[in-house]
Structures are given as C-alpha cells and as structure tokens.
Design a protein around this motif. Structure first.
Motif, PDB file in Angstrom:
ATOM      1  N   GLU A  40      12.702  25.483 -28.710  1.00  0.00           N
ATOM      2  CA  GLU A  40      13.855  24.817 -29.330  1.00  0.00           C
ATOM      3  C   GLU A  40      14.678  25.820 -30.134  1.00  0.00           C
ATOM      4  O   GLU A  40      15.913  25.870 -30.033  1.00  0.00           O
ATOM      5  CB  GLU A  40      13.361  23.689 -30.233  1.00  0.00           C
ATOM      6  CG  GLU A  40      14.447  22.976 -31.022  1.00  0.00           C
ATOM      7  CD  GLU A  40      15.427  22.233 -30.135  1.00  0.00           C
ATOM      8  OE1 GLU A  40      16.644  22.302 -30.416  1.00  0.00           O
ATOM      9  OE2 GLU A  40      14.982  21.603 -29.155  1.00  0.00           O
ATOM     10  N   ASN A  41      13.981  26.649 -30.914  1.00  0.00           N
ATOM     11  CA  ASN A  41      14.686  27.642 -31.740  1.00  0.00           C
ATOM     12  C   ASN A  41      15.375  28.708 -30.887  1.00  0.00           C
ATOM     13  O   ASN A  41      16.504  29.119 -31.179  1.00  0.00           O
ATOM     14  CB  ASN A  41      13.715  28.316 -32.712  1.00  0.00           C
ATOM     15  CG  ASN A  41      13.247  27.372 -33.802  1.00  0.00           C
ATOM     16  OD1 ASN A  41      13.897  26.373 -34.085  1.00  0.00           O
ATOM     17  ND2 ASN A  41      12.111  27.689 -34.415  1.00  0.00           N
ATOM     18  N   LEU A  42      14.696  29.151 -29.837  1.00  0.00           N
ATOM     19  CA  LEU A  42      15.279  30.175 -28.973  1.00  0.00           C
ATOM     20  C   LEU A  42      16.519  29.637 -28.262  1.00  0.00           C
ATOM     21  O   LEU A  42      17.554  30.320 -28.185  1.00  0.00           O
ATOM     22  CB  LEU A  42      14.249  30.668 -27.951  1.00  0.00           C
ATOM     23  CG  LEU A  42      14.728  31.749 -26.976  1.00  0.00           C
ATOM     24  CD1 LEU A  42      15.185  33.005 -27.722  1.00  0.00           C
ATOM     25  CD2 LEU A  42      13.624  32.101 -25.974  1.00  0.00           C
ATOM     26  N   GLY A  43      16.430  28.405 -27.759  1.00  0.00           N
ATOM     27  CA  GLY A  43      17.585  27.799 -27.097  1.00  0.00           C
ATOM     28  C   GLY A  43      18.762  27.662 -28.040  1.00  0.00           C
ATOM     29  O   GLY A  43      19.914  27.961 -27.680  1.00  0.00           O
ATOM     30  N   SER A  44      18.481  27.236 -29.257  1.00  0.00           N
ATOM     31  CA  SER A  44      19.523  27.098 -30.270  1.00  0.00           C
ATOM     32  C   SER A  44      20.131  28.459 -30.612  1.00  0.00           C
ATOM     33  O   SER A  44      21.346  28.597 -30.763  1.00  0.00           O
ATOM     34  CB  SER A  44      18.938  26.441 -31.528  1.00  0.00           C
ATOM     35  OG  SER A  44      19.875  26.405 -32.574  1.00  0.00           O
ATOM     36  N   GLY A  64      26.600  32.365 -27.984  1.00  0.00           N
ATOM     37  CA  GLY A  64      27.662  32.131 -27.013  1.00  0.00           C
ATOM     38  C   GLY A  64      27.215  31.691 -25.636  1.00  0.00           C
ATOM     39  O   GLY A  64      28.052  31.480 -24.755  1.00  0.00           O
ATOM     40  N   GLN A  65      25.894  31.549 -25.418  1.00  0.00           N
ATOM     41  CA  GLN A  65      25.424  31.062 -24.122  1.00  0.00           C
ATOM     42  C   GLN A  65      25.831  29.598 -23.956  1.00  0.00           C
ATOM     43  O   GLN A  65      25.569  28.777 -24.836  1.00  0.00           O
ATOM     44  CB  GLN A  65      23.891  31.207 -24.014  1.00  0.00           C
ATOM     45  CG  GLN A  65      23.294  30.674 -22.730  1.00  0.00           C
ATOM     46  CD  GLN A  65      23.687  31.480 -21.503  1.00  0.00           C
ATOM     47  OE1 GLN A  65      23.865  32.687 -21.583  1.00  0.00           O
ATOM     48  NE2 GLN A  65      23.841  30.811 -20.377  1.00  0.00           N
ATOM     49  N   GLN A  66      26.457  29.266 -22.827  1.00  0.00           N
ATOM     50  CA  GLN A  66      26.987  27.929 -22.599  1.00  0.00           C
ATOM     51  C   GLN A  66      26.135  27.139 -21.605  1.00  0.00           C
ATOM     52  O   GLN A  66      25.504  27.715 -20.716  1.00  0.00           O
ATOM     53  CB  GLN A  66      28.421  28.017 -22.062  1.00  0.00           C
ATOM     54  CG  GLN A  66      29.412  28.659 -23.011  1.00  0.00           C
ATOM     55  CD  GLN A  66      29.619  27.830 -24.258  1.00  0.00           C
ATOM     56  OE1 GLN A  66      29.778  26.612 -24.197  1.00  0.00           O
ATOM     57  NE2 GLN A  66      29.618  28.482 -25.420  1.00  0.00           N
ATOM     58  N   PRO A  67      26.104  25.792 -21.732  1.00  0.00           N
ATOM     59  CA  PRO A  67      25.430  24.960 -20.732  1.00  0.00           C
ATOM     60  C   PRO A  67      26.020  25.206 -19.340  1.00  0.00           C
ATOM     61  O   PRO A  67      27.220  25.457 -19.206  1.00  0.00           O
ATOM     62  CB  PRO A  67      25.705  23.526 -21.204  1.00  0.00           C
ATOM     63  CG  PRO A  67      26.010  23.662 -22.662  1.00  0.00           C
ATOM     64  CD  PRO A  67      26.684  24.995 -22.823  1.00  0.00           C
ATOM     65  N   TYR A  97      18.276  23.448 -22.979  1.00  0.00           N
ATOM     66  CA  TYR A  97      19.699  23.578 -23.279  1.00  0.00           C
ATOM     67  C   TYR A  97      20.570  23.629 -22.012  1.00  0.00           C
ATOM     68  O   TYR A  97      21.756  23.915 -22.092  1.00  0.00           O
ATOM     69  CB  TYR A  97      19.933  24.811 -24.149  1.00  0.00           C
ATOM     70  CG  TYR A  97      19.643  24.541 -25.610  1.00  0.00           C
ATOM     71  CD1 TYR A  97      20.674  24.335 -26.522  1.00  0.00           C
ATOM     72  CD2 TYR A  97      18.338  24.462 -26.078  1.00  0.00           C
ATOM     73  CE1 TYR A  97      20.412  24.068 -27.855  1.00  0.00           C
ATOM     74  CE2 TYR A  97      18.061  24.187 -27.409  1.00  0.00           C
ATOM     75  CZ  TYR A  97      19.102  23.986 -28.290  1.00  0.00           C
ATOM     76  OH  TYR A  97      18.831  23.700 -29.619  1.00  0.00           O
ATOM     77  N   ASN A  98      19.950  23.371 -20.870  1.00  0.00           N
ATOM     78  CA  ASN A  98      20.685  23.324 -19.601  1.00  0.00           C
ATOM     79  C   ASN A  98      21.352  24.659 -19.272  1.00  0.00           C
ATOM     80  O   ASN A  98      22.497  24.713 -18.822  1.00  0.00           O
ATOM     81  CB  ASN A  98      21.733  22.197 -19.610  1.00  0.00           C
ATOM     82  CG  ASN A  98      22.131  21.763 -18.197  1.00  0.00           C
ATOM     83  OD1 ASN A  98      21.521  22.172 -17.219  1.00  0.00           O
ATOM     84  ND2 ASN A  98      23.161  20.944 -18.103  1.00  0.00           N
ATOM     85  N   ASN A 145      22.783  26.056 -37.281  1.00  0.00           N
ATOM     86  CA  ASN A 145      22.713  26.106 -35.816  1.00  0.00           C
ATOM     87  C   ASN A 145      21.946  24.918 -35.238  1.00  0.00           C
ATOM     88  O   ASN A 145      22.108  24.581 -34.068  1.00  0.00           O
ATOM     89  CB  ASN A 145      22.071  27.418 -35.365  1.00  0.00           C
ATOM     90  CG  ASN A 145      22.939  28.621 -35.699  1.00  0.00           C
ATOM     91  OD1 ASN A 145      24.162  28.525 -35.614  1.00  0.00           O
ATOM     92  ND2 ASN A 145      22.331  29.728 -36.080  1.00  0.00           N
ATOM     93  N   LYS A 146      21.091  24.313 -36.053  1.00  0.00           N
ATOM     94  CA  LYS A 146      20.326  23.151 -35.609  1.00  0.00           C
ATOM     95  C   LYS A 146      21.233  21.950 -35.340  1.00  0.00           C
ATOM     96  O   LYS A 146      20.847  21.008 -34.640  1.00  0.00           O
ATOM     97  CB  LYS A 146      19.283  22.767 -36.666  1.00  0.00           C
ATOM     98  CG  LYS A 146      18.041  23.636 -36.680  1.00  0.00           C
ATOM     99  CD  LYS A 146      17.175  23.374 -35.463  1.00  0.00           C
ATOM    100  CE  LYS A 146      15.846  24.108 -35.567  1.00  0.00           C
ATOM    101  NZ  LYS A 146      15.029  23.892 -34.360  1.00  0.00           N
ATOM    102  N   SER A 147      22.436  21.981 -35.897  1.00  0.00           N
ATOM    103  CA  SER A 147      23.339  20.840 -35.733  1.00  0.00           C
ATOM    104  C   SER A 147      23.914  20.751 -34.317  1.00  0.00           C
ATOM    105  O   SER A 147      24.474  19.740 -33.920  1.00  0.00           O
ATOM    106  CB  SER A 147      24.489  20.932 -36.747  1.00  0.00           C
ATOM    107  OG  SER A 147      25.231  22.133 -36.539  1.00  0.00           O
ATOM    108  N   VAL A 148      23.771  21.858 -33.534  1.00  0.00           N
ATOM    109  CA  VAL A 148      24.269  21.863 -32.158  1.00  0.00           C
ATOM    110  C   VAL A 148      23.310  21.051 -31.277  1.00  0.00           C
ATOM    111  O   VAL A 148      22.135  21.389 -31.158  1.00  0.00           O
ATOM    112  CB  VAL A 148      24.382  23.305 -31.612  1.00  0.00           C
ATOM    113  CG1 VAL A 148      24.858  23.291 -30.165  1.00  0.00           C
ATOM    114  CG2 VAL A 148      25.321  24.125 -32.488  1.00  0.00           C
ATOM    115  N   VAL A 149      23.800  19.974 -30.703  1.00  0.00           N
ATOM    116  CA  VAL A 149      22.963  19.111 -29.853  1.00  0.00           C
ATOM    117  C   VAL A 149      22.953  19.676 -28.436  1.00  0.00           C
ATOM    118  O   VAL A 149      24.021  19.893 -27.842  1.00  0.00           O
ATOM    119  CB  VAL A 149      23.500  17.662 -29.844  1.00  0.00           C
ATOM    120  CG1 VAL A 149      22.641  16.786 -28.948  1.00  0.00           C
ATOM    121  CG2 VAL A 149      23.550  17.113 -31.266  1.00  0.00           C
ATOM    122  N   PRO A 150      21.762  19.940 -27.881  1.00  0.00           N
ATOM    123  CA  PRO A 150      21.702  20.480 -26.517  1.00  0.00           C
ATOM    124  C   PRO A 150      22.336  19.517 -25.519  1.00  0.00           C
ATOM    125  O   PRO A 150      22.219  18.295 -25.659  1.00  0.00           O
ATOM    126  CB  PRO A 150      20.199  20.616 -26.254  1.00  0.00           C
ATOM    127  CG  PRO A 150      19.540  20.540 -27.584  1.00  0.00           C
ATOM    128  CD  PRO A 150      20.427  19.735 -28.463  1.00  0.00           C
TER     129      PRO A 150
END
Length: 706
Positions: free
Chosen positions: A131-135, A141-144, A168-169, A255-260
């Motif tokens: 979860e932390n790595l994806g966030s 700047g990595q995008q879905p 994070y798709n 950064n945790k506020s970003v929803v995957p």
C-alpha cells in the motif's frame, strides 16, 4: 566373493519383503491394488464431433473464472488473503551474513555465501508495504493504466512491488533479469515506461543504456542486502530512489489521501515479455481476468491447497508466467513463500559455502515448481552418488527402487522403505515436499518416474504458455502414468486441429491428434503493439478467445493430453523423414554424459547432428578411463577420442529410447561453453534459443555436415 555376498544379502532382503508384502498388503493384493482404472476419465469431449473441445469433467458446465467468488481482480484476491491470514508468515528471506572466498581443488577461487535463517514478513506487513509503495509511486507521478517495469531477480521485494502495482492499477512490464542490452532497450521503449523498479545488483545495467531510453524518468531500486548499489554517474534527468524511501513517502498522511483507481477484470495486469527464443522478446498482454481464470484452474489441481500449513519455495524467474502464477496462487490461499535462487537452493549449490546449509534444507518446503533441466540434474546427481557408493549400497538402492516401482504402478506405497532408504533422497529437497510441478518443456518419463518414487511425492507435469497465463493442463495427483501432461484445467478447453503437412488429424486412430488450440478466459489479449502476430495466433469464436499453440497433441482414452510434436521443431530431411528436434533432445538428455544438448537438422542433409554440453564430472571420469592427458575439462572436449565416445553413447541412448535410425544424430560436437542465460544461448527458463545457438556454432555445424 564380494559380489556373491551382496547377491545373497539382497536375495534374503527380497524374501523378507515378499513375506511382509503378503501380511501387510493381503487385502490390496486380493482386490487388485488401488490403481486408478483407465476406464475412469479425467476429461471428455463436449460432443461426438472430432473437432469438439475437450474439457475437464468438473467443468463440463461452466469454466472456472476465480479462486474465490468474492474476488474479481488480483488486488481483491490478495486483500482477502491479508484479512484472513493477517498475522501468518507471508514472504521469507534468508539474510546474507557474509561473503567469503573459497579455493576449489583446481585452484580456482569462488565467492561463497554464509546465510542465516529465514526471516518472515506477515501478510499484514506485506499488504502495508505494498500500500505504501503504491502510494509512493503515485506521488512520484506514476499514473493508473500507465506501464511500469519490474526488472529484478526473484525475491520478496519483487512480489511486494507487484502487489503495489496491482492495488493502484499500474500495469507491470516484466523482462528477464539476464536479458542483453538490446532486448532491455527494446522492451523499455516499446512499453514506454517512465518509472522502473530494479534491484541493487541490476541497477548498474541501466547506467550505460539510459540515454537510449528517453522515456525513463524515475528508477526505484531495492536497498536491502549486504551490498549497497553505486548510484553515482547516472544521467541528471533520471531521478533515483531507494525502495524504502518510496515506501516512506507513500506512508505520509498527505499522500495517503490519494485513493487508488481500482482495476477491472479487463484492465491490463501484466505485459510479460517472452524470453525471445526466436528473436526480440514479444510482450504478451495479460489482464486481471486472464490471470484470475488461469490461477483458478491451476489451484483446482493441487490437492488440499490452502488446507495445510504449506510452504512454497520461490526461485524460478518471477518474470516467467509459471512462477508468477504459482506464487500468486499460493498467496491467495494463505501459503507462505520462502525465497531462494538456483545458486543457493541445495547444500551442494555453487554459492553455498562448504559445510553450510542450502535454502531447501533450512526452509523445508512442501510445494515447489521446477523445469525439466533442473529435474534432470537432480536425477543425474542422485544416481551419480549411488553409483559412486559401495556395491552393497548400490545394489540395495536398486532393489528398493525396483521394488517400490512395482508397488507404485499398482497405486501402492512402501512406508518402511520410504523411511529407511528414500528418506536420504527426500532430504535433498528438504524432506517435506508433498507435490512438485514441472513445466516449461517436456520432462522425460524416466526422470518423472524416478522423482515420483525416490522423492515420495507426486511430480505432476503441466502444459501451458505465456499466452494462456501458464494454464492449460496439469496431471492429476492420482495419475501414475508418465510422458503425459494431464487433462485440461477447469478454466479452459482444448481442440485438436488437423495439420495435413505433418500428417496429424483429429480423426486418427487409436487417438485423435492435431495442433493444440486452447480456449477460455485464461487466453490472453494478444501481443503488445503487434496486431499482425496477434491476428496470426489468436482468434475469437462465439465470444471465446482461442490460442493456436503450434504444438501437436494427442488425446488419449481417459482425456489426458500427450504432446507428441511441435510444428517449429519438425525438420524434414533430404530423404523425406521428419525429425522432431525436442523429442530427440528429451531422449538424449537421459545419457549420464550429457547435461544439455541441441539437435540440429538441415533439410538438405541425410542426417541430424548434435551439440552437447557435457556433464563435467562424467567427462573428467571418461578422460581418466581413456587415459587421456589433459590440463582442463575444456581441453577434453576437443579430444577426438572423447568425441567418438560421446557419439557412441548417443547412439546407445537413442536406441534405448526407441528413436528411429534417422532420428539419432550422426555427428556430435562436445561444447566447452556452458549454456546459461548470461550466454544468450538459453532463456531464463533454460529453454534453448535455437537461432542463437545455430549462429554461435555455425562454423562447427558446417564442419559436421562437410
């Protein structure tokens, strides 16, 4: 006199065993044993038409699409496992305590590892790190739905990175860690990745080639282990980050506020670049739904998976679909994974310091996957030890093996012999393995039977391709036959299509034969940015995707598939006979003198030839036996007497394997170069790269045909 004494003792043991048999197994003897009757099928056709699909009996209704009905995508599958098995061990790694030089008997010095015990991260730990790595990747700047590369050896950090990307798709691009610079540049540029994840050992590979990969902006490297990477000298436009720093970045509140962005079943999960045995690697597009289907089929063929305290040993390349699907299936069922590598897997492995334990001895896995080359090596090493033992120990093992083989064929077992004789053989792989799966290439019947008997566990053959998520068939644990690859898995169905050129038809008697086509949800989306090749190999019929494998199969009466040929491996000699190169190679690799080989046939010639990688110990012993003076085993490879002896042994092995006269090579080259992935002559899965081998040895091939 010694031979007579050994014969008398073995004869007495045989008499005692016969009496014990009569007492312990009388009910079994009266009922004919517990052998599975051939009249009980594993699969059948869906209609009486010759071209009708074959399906597993349990999937005659609907094909399987998921391991758990609650989960539709791969991220959901791991989330479920992390909730159920929160505090259970998940991923294990042995700490490298030290690296020391060790002088070999020939004077050469090799670096050896001193390793500690396995340390474990729980399912909760892994889920949190992912979860932390994806966030953290998202904050960089990595995008879905934007590709990201994982270029690393098999280890816990690889799997954590994979789970982060699934959450994070981020579609994961995989490349084999041993690929050359041109192949790496091709894969990175074609997939247009801006972020790549690599190991501290491999980061150096990118330093020189980054100018040729203009899209790359960020490199994340594993910073765990004994040796820290040198991150100086990289282009200024590329930012380098340690994995721990990216995880820390992702754990911050802002950064945790970003929803995957949650993936769907149709979203790309992996672009898996094949090993490139015929040229530049092709990227196979695999969706979440594809892998979910394939894993559902594979798991259904592993008895009691998720119901026992299993341990899987991960050491094959995770960039290969066999290992990736096996590990993700294990995690989905709460099975812990201990990581290893081929150079440290056993006590005798080349990187293990003398007197130290290899990974299997410490981990004691219950499940493992392998490829035929590795199993053939184990087979030969065991027999080598037995043949170098005393006459009595050799005679005793041979008697025990033949005795158990008779019981095994009838579906029985020998618990007493397992404890007294085969326990030492089982200990080579830790002593607890309850099932092994072999895939990637044909496994010889001789090796499969030996592994079944000596390691006291079923060794199942599987058949699948990257284009089918590695899923296709796996032999049932109750199937005691060899040389077959099992019935279709519950996720897919098979058809046999006539191949007139090779004289294979689905109306052949006694068994239908033809080119194998696989259909189902596990059949992938095609080749990345290669629509012409996709159209050539993939098709859609009544809404279902099919893949044309190029392999020639034969369905037997009980619905089990046997691979009998391959279109690309079939060469027509000048006199009109067809030689199946892989069939001949599988037979010849059973010769103790041979570690690996490549058969080559020129269609303008009357005979086939063979390039051989010798077993170094057997070669050295042969040189001593023939009285040949030499300074190195490489020198032995060039000696005419050695070449003559190898050709003689190839002829003997060919006849023993019931090859036709025209199939047995008439010339041989004993090669001093060991074929490893680093040489570019075999893939990471140790499959032959025929084109590259032919090019490398073209001069010698010309000589053998002159």
């Amino acid at each position: 006199m010694e031979d007579v004494g050994v014969t008398i003792v073995i004869g007495f043991i045989n008499i005692v065993a016969t009496i014990v048999d009569f007492v312990l197994y009388l009910p079994e003897l009266l009922t004919g044993g517990s052998e599975k009757k051939s009249s009980s099928p594993y699969a059948q056709q869906t209609s009486n038409e010759p071209s009708a699909p074959w399906r597993a009996l349990e999937s005659l209704g609907e094909l399987a699409t998921t391991i758990s009905p609650d989960c539709k995508t791969l991220d959901e599958l791991f989330k479920r496992a992390a909730q159920i098995h929160s505090e259970s061990p998940c991923l294990g790694t042995r700490e490298v305590l030290a690296e020391e030089d060790e002088t070999q008997p020939n004077g050469k010095v090799f670096k050896k590892f001193i390793l500690g015990d396995y340390t474990w991260q729980t399912f909760k730990d892994v889920d949190t790190r992912a979860e932390n790595l994806g966030s953290g990747l998202a904050s960089l700047g990595q995008q879905p739905r934007q590709n990201i590369l994982i270029f690393a050896e098999t280890r816990a950090e690889w799997m954590i990175s994979m789970q982060a990307c699934l959450k994070y798709n981020f579609p994961v691009v995989t490349l084999y860690a041993t690929l050359g610079e041109d192949a790496i540049i091709h894969g990175v540029n074609e997939s247009e990745v801006t972020h790549l994840i690599t190991s501290n050992e491999l980061i150096e590979k990118f330093k020189k080639i980054l100018p040729q990969m203009p899209n790359v902006e960020h490199i994340i490297y594993f910073d765990y282990g004994l040796n820290k990477p040198d991150v100086s000298g990289f282009p200024e436009n590329v930012k380098l980050h340690s994995m721990s720093r990216v995880e820390e970045l992702g754990s911050r509140a802002e950064n945790k506020s970003v929803v995957p962005q949650k993936p769907t079943r149709d979203d790309l999960a992996v672009i898996m670049y094949t090993s490139g045995s015929t040229g530049m690697p092709k990227g196979v597009m695999i969706s979440h739904g594809n892998l979910m289907c394939g894993m559902a089929g594979q798991c259904s063929r592993i008895p009691k998976l998720g119901q026992m305290a299993d341990t899987y040993i991960g050491y094959l390349p995770l960039a290969h679909v066999l290992e990736l699907s096996a590990e993700m299936s294990c995690l989905a069922n709460g099975v812990r994974i201990g990581y290893s590598q081929p150079l440290t897997i056993t006590d005798q492995s080349t990187k293990i310091k003398r007197g130290c334990k290899g990974d299997v001895s410490v981990l004691k896995p219950t499940l493992m996957a392998s490829v035929p080359v590795i199993m053939d090596r184990i087979y030969k090493n065991v027999w080598d030890k037995i043949n170098n033992g005393s006459k009595f120990s050799k005679a005793l093992f041979n008697w025990a093996y033949n005795y158990k083989a008779k019981r095994y064929i009838k579906g029985g077992d020998t618990p007493i012999l397992n404890k007294l004789i085969f326990k030492k053989v089982k200990a080579i792989l830790g002593g607890n393995v309850r099932m092994m799966l072999c895939g990637g290439a044909p496994l010889s019947a001789e090796t499969q039977r030996f592994m079944n008997i000596s390691f006291c566990c079923p060794v199942g053959q599987g058949y699948g391709l990257t284009e089918t998520c590695g899923a296709g068939t796996i032999s049932d644990a109750t199937d005691l036959t060899t040389g077959r690859v099992g019935a279709p898995l519950t996720c897919c169905e098979f058809k046999l299509i006539d191949w007139e050129e090779g004289n294979y038809r689905n109306t052949d008697k006694p068994f239908p034969r033809g080119e194998v086509m696989v259909g189902g949800g596990n059949v992938t989306l095609g080749y990345y940015k290669n629509p012409s090749k996709t159209a050539e190999d993939f098709s859609v019929v009544n809404g279902q995707r099919w893949f044309s494998t190029g392999d020639i199969g034969e369905f037997q009466t009980d619905g089990v598939l046997r691979i009998v040929d391959r279109k690309k491996d079939l060469v027509k000699l000048q006199a009109g006979e067809y030689v199946s190169l892989s069939k001949v190679e599988t037979a010849l690799k059973m010769c103790p003198l041979i570690d690996n080989c490549c058969v080559y046939a020129d269609s303008s010639a009357m005979y086939a030839i063979c390039l051989v990688i010798p077993n170094q110990k057997q070669l050295s012993d042969l040189g001593t036996k023939l009285g040949i003076e030499h300074q190195s085993w490489e020198e032995l490879c060039e000696k005419p007497e050695i070449v003559k002896e190898y050709l003689k042994e190839i002829q003997v092995q060919g006849k023993k394997s019931k090859l036709e006269r025209f199939e047995i090579p008439q010339r041989v080259k004993v090669c001093e170069l060991v074929w490893l992935p680093e040489t570019g002559l075999v893939t990471d899965a140790l499959k032959l790269k025929r084109k590259q081998i032919q090019s490398y040895y073209q001069e010698q091939i010309n000589e053998m045909y002159s």
